[in-house]
Design a protein around this motif. Structure first.
Motif, short mmCIF file in Angstrom:
data_model
loop_
_atom_site.label_atom_id
_atom_site.label_comp_id
_atom_site.label_asym_id
_atom_site.label_seq_id
_atom_site.Cartn_x
_atom_site.Cartn_y
_atom_site.Cartn_z
N HIS A 27 0.82 -1.20 0.00
CA HIS A 27 0.00 0.00 0.00
C HIS A 27 0.87 1.27 0.00
O HIS A 27 0.64 2.18 -0.78
CB HIS A 27 -0.92 -0.04 1.23
CG HIS A 27 -2.14 0.79 1.11
ND1 HIS A 27 -3.15 0.77 2.03
CD2 HIS A 27 -2.52 1.69 0.17
CE1 HIS A 27 -4.09 1.61 1.65
NE2 HIS A 27 -3.74 2.19 0.54
N HIS A 84 -3.45 9.38 1.05
CA HIS A 84 -2.63 8.36 1.71
C HIS A 84 -1.71 8.99 2.76
O HIS A 84 -1.55 8.45 3.85
CB HIS A 84 -1.82 7.57 0.68
CG HIS A 84 -2.68 6.60 -0.08
ND1 HIS A 84 -3.24 6.90 -1.29
CD2 HIS A 84 -3.08 5.34 0.22
CE1 HIS A 84 -3.96 5.87 -1.71
NE2 HIS A 84 -3.88 4.91 -0.81
N TRP A 133 -13.09 6.92 -0.51
CA TRP A 133 -12.69 7.21 0.87
C TRP A 133 -13.90 7.67 1.67
O TRP A 133 -14.79 8.32 1.12
CB TRP A 133 -11.64 8.33 0.89
CG TRP A 133 -10.35 8.00 0.21
CD1 TRP A 133 -10.11 7.98 -1.14
CD2 TRP A 133 -9.11 7.61 0.83
NE1 TRP A 133 -8.81 7.62 -1.38
CE2 TRP A 133 -8.17 7.39 -0.20
CE3 TRP A 133 -8.71 7.44 2.17
CZ2 TRP A 133 -6.85 7.01 0.07
CZ3 TRP A 133 -7.41 7.07 2.42
CH2 TRP A 133 -6.48 6.85 1.38
N ASP A 174 -9.52 4.54 3.85
CA ASP A 174 -9.33 4.09 2.47
C ASP A 174 -10.29 2.94 2.17
O ASP A 174 -10.28 1.92 2.87
CB ASP A 174 -7.87 3.63 2.31
CG ASP A 174 -7.46 3.42 0.86
OD1 ASP A 174 -8.34 3.20 0.01
OD2 ASP A 174 -6.24 3.47 0.59
N HIS A 178 -7.35 -2.41 -2.64
CA HIS A 178 -5.93 -2.63 -2.33
C HIS A 178 -5.62 -2.42 -0.85
O HIS A 178 -4.60 -2.86 -0.36
CB HIS A 178 -5.02 -1.77 -3.24
CG HIS A 178 -5.06 -0.28 -2.99
ND1 HIS A 178 -5.10 0.65 -4.01
CD2 HIS A 178 -5.03 0.45 -1.85
CE1 HIS A 178 -5.10 1.87 -3.49
NE2 HIS A 178 -5.06 1.77 -2.18
MN MN3 Z 1 -4.99 3.21 -0.85
#
Ligand code: MN3
Length: 214
Positions: A27, A84, A133, A174, A178
Protein backbone atom coordinates in the motif's frame (compact mmCIF):
# COMPACT_ATOMS: atom_id res chain seq x y z
CA UNK A 1 8.75 21.43 -6.69
CA UNK A 2 8.63 17.70 -6.53
CA UNK A 3 6.25 16.10 -4.06
CA UNK A 4 7.74 13.58 -1.67
CA UNK A 5 6.65 10.20 -0.34
CA UNK A 6 7.04 10.40 3.44
CA UNK A 7 8.06 7.27 5.32
CA UNK A 8 5.49 5.71 7.63
CA UNK A 9 5.82 6.94 11.20
CA UNK A 10 5.87 3.28 12.42
CA UNK A 11 7.08 -0.07 11.16
CA UNK A 12 5.22 -1.99 8.47
CA UNK A 13 4.10 -4.65 10.93
CA UNK A 14 3.14 -2.18 13.68
CA UNK A 15 -0.59 -2.28 12.90
CA UNK A 16 -0.84 -6.08 12.98
CA UNK A 17 -3.13 -7.93 13.27
CA UNK A 18 -5.56 -5.27 12.06
CA UNK A 19 -3.62 -3.96 9.07
CA UNK A 20 -1.14 -6.67 8.01
CA UNK A 21 2.50 -6.12 7.12
CA UNK A 22 2.25 -7.29 3.51
CA UNK A 23 -0.63 -4.94 2.77
CA UNK A 24 1.20 -2.04 4.40
CA UNK A 25 4.26 -2.69 2.21
CA UNK A 26 2.24 -2.84 -1.01
CA UNK A 27 0.00 0.00 0.00
CA UNK A 28 2.71 2.48 0.95
CA UNK A 29 5.67 1.40 -1.21
CA UNK A 30 3.77 0.56 -4.41
CA UNK A 31 0.34 2.22 -4.49
CA UNK A 32 1.09 5.45 -2.64
CA UNK A 33 4.55 5.75 -4.24
CA UNK A 34 2.99 5.39 -7.70
CA UNK A 35 0.63 8.33 -7.08
CA UNK A 36 3.54 10.53 -5.99
CA UNK A 37 5.68 9.55 -8.98
CA UNK A 38 2.84 9.97 -11.43
CA UNK A 39 1.91 13.37 -9.98
CA UNK A 40 5.49 14.63 -10.30
CA UNK A 41 5.79 13.24 -13.83
CA UNK A 42 2.52 14.87 -14.94
CA UNK A 43 3.47 18.29 -13.55
CA UNK A 44 6.88 18.07 -15.15
CA UNK A 45 5.46 16.93 -18.51
CA UNK A 46 3.10 19.90 -18.52
CA UNK A 47 5.80 22.34 -17.39
CA UNK A 48 3.85 23.21 -14.28
CA UNK A 49 6.17 24.59 -11.63
CA UNK A 50 4.45 25.28 -8.37
CA UNK A 51 5.44 26.04 -4.80
CA UNK A 52 2.08 24.85 -3.54
CA UNK A 53 2.13 22.69 -0.45
CA UNK A 54 0.15 19.50 -0.97
CA UNK A 55 -2.87 21.08 0.79
CA UNK A 56 -2.69 24.12 -1.48
CA UNK A 57 -2.31 21.97 -4.58
CA UNK A 58 -5.47 20.03 -3.71
CA UNK A 59 -7.45 23.27 -3.31
CA UNK A 60 -6.07 24.80 -6.51
CA UNK A 61 -6.23 22.03 -9.10
CA UNK A 62 -8.91 23.98 -10.97
CA UNK A 63 -6.63 26.99 -11.54
CA UNK A 64 -3.62 25.09 -12.89
CA UNK A 65 -2.93 25.69 -16.56
CA UNK A 66 -4.01 22.25 -17.80
CA UNK A 67 -6.30 20.68 -20.37
CA UNK A 68 -9.23 18.68 -19.00
CA UNK A 69 -7.60 15.27 -19.43
CA UNK A 70 -4.39 16.31 -17.67
CA UNK A 71 -6.37 18.06 -14.96
CA UNK A 72 -8.29 14.85 -14.22
CA UNK A 73 -5.02 12.94 -14.01
CA UNK A 74 -3.44 15.52 -11.71
CA UNK A 75 -6.58 15.53 -9.58
CA UNK A 76 -6.50 11.74 -9.30
CA UNK A 77 -2.81 11.44 -8.43
CA UNK A 78 -2.59 14.52 -6.19
CA UNK A 79 -5.63 13.20 -4.32
CA UNK A 80 -3.99 9.77 -4.11
CA UNK A 81 -0.91 11.35 -2.58
CA UNK A 82 -2.72 13.67 -0.18
CA UNK A 83 -5.21 11.06 1.02
CA UNK A 84 -2.63 8.36 1.71
CA UNK A 85 -0.25 10.81 3.37
CA UNK A 86 -3.00 11.80 5.79
CA UNK A 87 -4.27 8.22 6.18
CA UNK A 88 -0.89 7.00 7.51
CA UNK A 89 -0.93 9.84 10.03
CA UNK A 90 -4.32 8.97 11.50
CA UNK A 91 -3.21 5.39 12.20
CA UNK A 92 -1.15 4.26 15.17
CA UNK A 93 -0.03 0.94 16.62
CA UNK A 94 -0.99 1.83 20.18
CA UNK A 95 -2.29 4.55 22.46
CA UNK A 96 -4.24 7.62 21.51
CA UNK A 97 -7.28 5.46 20.98
CA UNK A 98 -9.85 7.81 22.41
CA UNK A 99 -10.97 11.25 21.23
CA UNK A 100 -10.10 14.34 23.29
CA UNK A 101 -12.80 15.68 25.59
CA UNK A 102 -13.76 18.51 23.23
CA UNK A 103 -13.87 16.22 20.19
CA UNK A 104 -15.94 13.71 22.11
CA UNK A 105 -18.34 16.51 23.11
CA UNK A 106 -18.64 17.64 19.49
CA UNK A 107 -19.19 14.05 18.27
CA UNK A 108 -21.84 13.60 20.94
CA UNK A 109 -23.59 16.86 20.05
CA UNK A 110 -23.61 16.01 16.36
CA UNK A 111 -24.04 12.23 16.23
CA UNK A 112 -25.34 11.31 19.68
CA UNK A 113 -22.12 9.80 21.06
CA UNK A 114 -18.99 8.00 19.95
CA UNK A 115 -20.74 4.72 19.20
CA UNK A 116 -23.33 6.46 17.06
CA UNK A 117 -20.63 8.38 15.24
CA UNK A 118 -18.78 5.12 14.52
CA UNK A 119 -21.91 3.45 13.19
CA UNK A 120 -22.73 6.45 10.95
CA UNK A 121 -19.18 6.46 9.61
CA UNK A 122 -19.32 2.69 8.98
CA UNK A 123 -22.66 3.05 7.26
CA UNK A 124 -21.24 5.66 4.88
CA UNK A 125 -18.18 3.46 4.20
CA UNK A 126 -20.21 0.27 3.66
CA UNK A 127 -22.75 1.87 1.38
CA UNK A 128 -20.13 3.52 -0.82
CA UNK A 129 -19.84 1.62 -4.10
CA UNK A 130 -16.43 1.03 -5.63
CA UNK A 131 -13.15 2.74 -4.81
CA UNK A 132 -13.09 5.81 -2.61
CA UNK A 133 -12.69 7.21 0.87
CA UNK A 134 -14.89 7.93 3.88
CA UNK A 135 -14.26 11.13 5.83
CA UNK A 136 -15.02 13.01 9.01
CA UNK A 137 -14.71 16.73 8.33
CA UNK A 138 -15.09 20.12 9.92
CA UNK A 139 -17.34 22.15 7.60
CA UNK A 140 -15.18 24.77 5.87
CA UNK A 141 -17.91 27.46 5.92
CA UNK A 142 -19.35 26.67 9.31
CA UNK A 143 -16.40 25.86 11.55
CA UNK A 144 -18.51 24.55 14.39
CA UNK A 145 -20.11 21.77 12.38
CA UNK A 146 -18.89 18.25 11.66
CA UNK A 147 -20.02 15.99 8.83
CA UNK A 148 -19.35 12.53 7.40
CA UNK A 149 -19.11 11.90 3.67
CA UNK A 150 -17.67 9.39 1.20
CA UNK A 151 -15.96 10.32 -2.06
CA UNK A 152 -15.13 8.53 -5.30
CA UNK A 153 -11.62 7.51 -6.35
CA UNK A 154 -9.19 9.95 -4.69
CA UNK A 155 -11.50 12.94 -4.48
CA UNK A 156 -11.48 14.63 -1.12
CA UNK A 157 -13.52 17.29 0.68
CA UNK A 158 -10.91 20.00 0.13
CA UNK A 159 -11.46 19.77 -3.61
CA UNK A 160 -14.11 21.86 -5.30
CA UNK A 161 -17.32 20.24 -6.50
CA UNK A 162 -16.70 16.83 -5.07
CA UNK A 163 -19.10 16.64 -2.14
CA UNK A 164 -22.16 18.63 -1.14
CA UNK A 165 -20.03 20.86 1.05
CA UNK A 166 -16.32 21.38 1.47
CA UNK A 167 -14.60 20.47 4.70
CA UNK A 168 -11.30 20.05 6.48
CA UNK A 169 -10.65 16.34 6.83
CA UNK A 170 -9.79 15.16 10.32
CA UNK A 171 -10.29 11.40 9.87
CA UNK A 172 -10.39 9.24 6.74
CA UNK A 173 -10.60 5.60 5.71
CA UNK A 174 -9.33 4.09 2.47
CA UNK A 175 -12.08 2.05 0.77
CA UNK A 176 -10.02 0.81 -2.16
CA UNK A 177 -9.72 -2.98 -2.37
CA UNK A 178 -5.93 -2.63 -2.33
CA UNK A 179 -6.29 -1.45 1.27
CA UNK A 180 -7.79 -4.72 2.52
CA UNK A 181 -8.07 -7.46 -0.10
CA UNK A 182 -4.89 -9.39 0.80
CA UNK A 183 -6.09 -9.90 4.35
CA UNK A 184 -9.84 -9.42 4.36
CA UNK A 185 -10.68 -10.55 0.80
CA UNK A 186 -14.24 -9.39 0.04
CA UNK A 187 -15.05 -8.81 3.71
CA UNK A 188 -15.04 -5.03 3.70
CA UNK A 189 -17.10 -4.87 6.90
CA UNK A 190 -14.38 -6.64 8.95
CA UNK A 191 -11.75 -4.33 7.53
CA UNK A 192 -13.83 -1.30 8.51
CA UNK A 193 -14.31 -2.69 12.04
CA UNK A 194 -10.57 -3.28 12.40
CA UNK A 195 -9.87 0.34 11.51
CA UNK A 196 -11.11 1.54 14.91
CA UNK A 197 -8.40 -0.54 16.64
CA UNK A 198 -5.67 1.52 14.97
CA UNK A 199 -7.13 5.04 14.79
CA UNK A 200 -4.77 7.65 16.17
CA UNK A 201 -7.30 9.73 18.07
CA UNK A 202 -4.52 12.05 19.29
CA UNK A 203 -3.88 13.22 15.73
CA UNK A 204 -7.60 13.34 14.88
CA UNK A 205 -8.23 15.42 18.02
CA UNK A 206 -5.33 17.72 17.17
CA UNK A 207 -6.71 18.30 13.65
CA UNK A 208 -10.16 18.89 15.12
CA UNK A 209 -8.79 21.58 17.46
CA UNK A 210 -7.02 23.24 14.56
CA UNK A 211 -10.13 23.66 12.43
CA UNK A 212 -13.09 23.68 14.79
CA UNK A 213 -14.31 27.03 16.15
CA UNK A 214 -17.19 27.17 18.56
MN1 MN3 B 1 -4.99 3.21 -0.85
Amino acid sequence: MAYILNALGYSYNALEPNFDEETMHFHHDKHHAAYVNKLNALLSEKNITTNYSLDELIKNINVLNLDDTSRSLVRFNAGGHYNHDLFWQVLTPGGGRFPSKILLTALTDKFGGLENFISSFEKSALSHLGSGWTWLCVDSKNHNDLFICSTLNHDNPLMNNCVERNGYPILLLDLWEHAYYLKYKNNKADYIKSFWQVVNWDIVSERFSKFYRK
